[in-house]
Write an enzyme that holds these catalytic residues in place. Structure first.
Site, PDB file in Angstrom:
ATOM      1  N   LYS A   1      19.850  -1.647   1.037  1.00  0.00           N
ATOM      2  CA  LYS A   1      19.651  -0.404   1.779  1.00  0.00           C
ATOM      3  C   LYS A   1      20.983   0.071   2.325  1.00  0.00           C
ATOM      4  O   LYS A   1      21.651  -0.644   3.074  1.00  0.00           O
ATOM      5  CB  LYS A   1      18.659  -0.639   2.924  1.00  0.00           C
TER       6      LYS A   1
ATOM      7  N   LYS B   1      17.388   1.427  -1.966  1.00  0.00           N
ATOM      8  CA  LYS B   1      17.158   2.663  -1.219  1.00  0.00           C
ATOM      9  C   LYS B   1      18.478   3.270  -0.800  1.00  0.00           C
ATOM     10  O   LYS B   1      19.301   2.534  -0.272  1.00  0.00           O
ATOM     11  CB  LYS B   1      16.315   2.302   0.009  1.00  0.00           C
TER      12      LYS B   1
HETATM   13  C1  PBG Z   1      13.685   2.530   9.252  1.00  0.00           C
HETATM   14  C2  PBG Z   1      13.640   3.347   8.013  1.00  0.00           C
HETATM   15  C3  PBG Z   1      14.373   4.501   7.676  1.00  0.00           C
HETATM   16  C4  PBG Z   1      13.873   4.947   6.457  1.00  0.00           C
HETATM   17  C5  PBG Z   1      12.896   4.047   6.067  1.00  0.00           C
HETATM   18  N1  PBG Z   1      12.790   3.054   7.030  1.00  0.00           N
HETATM   19  C6  PBG Z   1      15.393   5.238   8.450  1.00  0.00           C
HETATM   20  C7  PBG Z   1      16.742   4.669   8.635  1.00  0.00           C
HETATM   21  O1  PBG Z   1      17.073   3.587   8.167  1.00  0.00           O
HETATM   22  O2  PBG Z   1      17.499   5.333   9.343  1.00  0.00           O
HETATM   23  C8  PBG Z   1      14.312   6.173   5.734  1.00  0.00           C
HETATM   24  C9  PBG Z   1      13.298   6.772   4.813  1.00  0.00           C
HETATM   25  C10 PBG Z   1      13.580   8.163   4.390  1.00  0.00           C
HETATM   26  O3  PBG Z   1      14.659   8.725   4.641  1.00  0.00           O
HETATM   27  O4  PBG Z   1      12.691   8.735   3.746  1.00  0.00           O
HETATM   28  N2  PBG Z   1      14.842   1.812   9.439  1.00  0.00           N
END
Ligand code: PBG
Length: 329
Positions: free
Chosen positions: A196, A249
């Protein structure tokens, strides 16, 4: 004019039937997951301004959406909670009557066949918007692990079929696995957001969940998008800790890493087409610059072609329809 050409790739592109016969990427509705925002309150269906067509639902209003998904053949949802109150320690994330816990109980009752996934993180629940506990200097890794494990357990106890940690703390998969096993949930899988990135593609999500960090950024825990070998390292570590599924992601712009992790591990691969990807498609389509459905389909196919087995997307329902109609898949 006589040209002797032995190889004519166009031969296999003649007619829709043949093109479909030789298609290399096949996909199915059963691989779609729809991310959904559940907000504390009643009778709420609020459109998210930066994500046109996406809403925050209160628990009493989410059923209509769940049924719509089931009808469309989308078999799985992932819940994000928006609590009434946030605090330093993100207590709403692991409260027995927290917002997602209530949502899981209600969803299990309303749509028993729907597969329910819980996003495990603290940023929607902390007053400072970071994904873990603060210690004055930054986000503390090891003390956060216990709370993440507690969050996962509370979600499973409320009815989640699978948990998906998205916080990017080191060691969270092992901590969650241990906690679930100790409570007898040895058969609940963990889908880890293993790879991520600290990405600007999450902007609209943070509007939706009110979870932008109050100070600084997430670069001390989410990955630097210049790195490829590190993606592989994160994937291997999570696999070793017991992750059942590995997620990459964002999806768009990260196809190289989807492929890398697919080839380098033997776990199913998920890709999350995030809020910014959705918002960009919507904005460009509204301006008349691109065709929304075609772009959505092309993005999805590219993720599957890169190696995706499970695709998380705000377009899940629309994609299911395109698959049903044979437009893609
Ligand atoms: C929580 C999380 C996030 C997303 C999914 N889980 C936000 C982040 O990491 O700031 C993003 C999902 C999206 O942008 O659709 N940490």
């Amino acid at each position: 004019m006589d040209i002797e050409l032995i190889h004519r790739p166009r031969r296999l592109r003649k007619g829709a039937t043949l093109r479909k016969m030789v298609r290399e990427t096949r996909m199915d509705k059963s691989s779609l997951v729809y991310p959904m925002f559940i907000k504390e309150g009643s009778n709420l269906k609020e459109e998210i301004p930066s994500m046109q067509g996406q809403y925050r639902y209160s628990v009493d209003r989410m059923e209509e959406k769940l049924l719509e998904l089931c009808d469309a053949g989308v078999g799985s949802v992932m819940f994000f909670g928006i609590p009434g109150q946030k605090d330093e320690r993100g207590t709403g994330a692991y409260a027995q009557d927290g917002i997602v816990q209530k949502a899981f109980r209600k969803a299990k009752e309303a749509c028993p066949d729907l597969y329910l996934i819980g996003d495990v993180c603290m940023c929607e629940y902390t007053s400072h918007g970071h994904c873990g506990l603060l210690n004055g200097k930054g986000v503390e890794n090891d003390t956060t692990l216990g709370l993440l494990a507690q969050t996962a357990l509370s979600q499973v106890q409320a009815g989640a079929d699978m948990v998906a940690p998205s916080d990017m703390m080191d060691g969270r998969v092992a901590a969650i696995r241990r906690m679930l096993d100790r409570h007898g949930y040895t058969d609940v899988p963990i889908m880890s957001y293993a790879v991520k990135f600290a990405s600007s593609f999450y902007g609209p999500f943070r509007d939706a969940a009110g979870s932008a960090p109050a100070f600084g950024d997430r670069k001390s825990y989410q990955m630097d998008f210049h790195n490829r070998r590190e993606a592989y390292k994160e994937a291997l570590l999570d696999a070793e800790e017991g992750a059942d599924i590995l997620m990459i992601k964002p999806a768009m712009a990260y196809g190289d890493l989807i492929r890398e992790v697919k080839d380098g591990t033997c776990l199913p691969i998920a890709a999350y087409s995030v809020s910014g990807e959705y918002a960009m498609v919507k904005a460009a389509a509204n301006a008349g610059f691109v065709d929304e459905t075609s772009i959505m389909c092309e993005m999805a196919v590219s993720a599957y072609r890169a190696g995706t087995d499970i695709y998380l997307t705000y377009f899940a329902k629309e994609l299911a329809k395109c698959m049903e109609e044979g437009r893609i898949g």
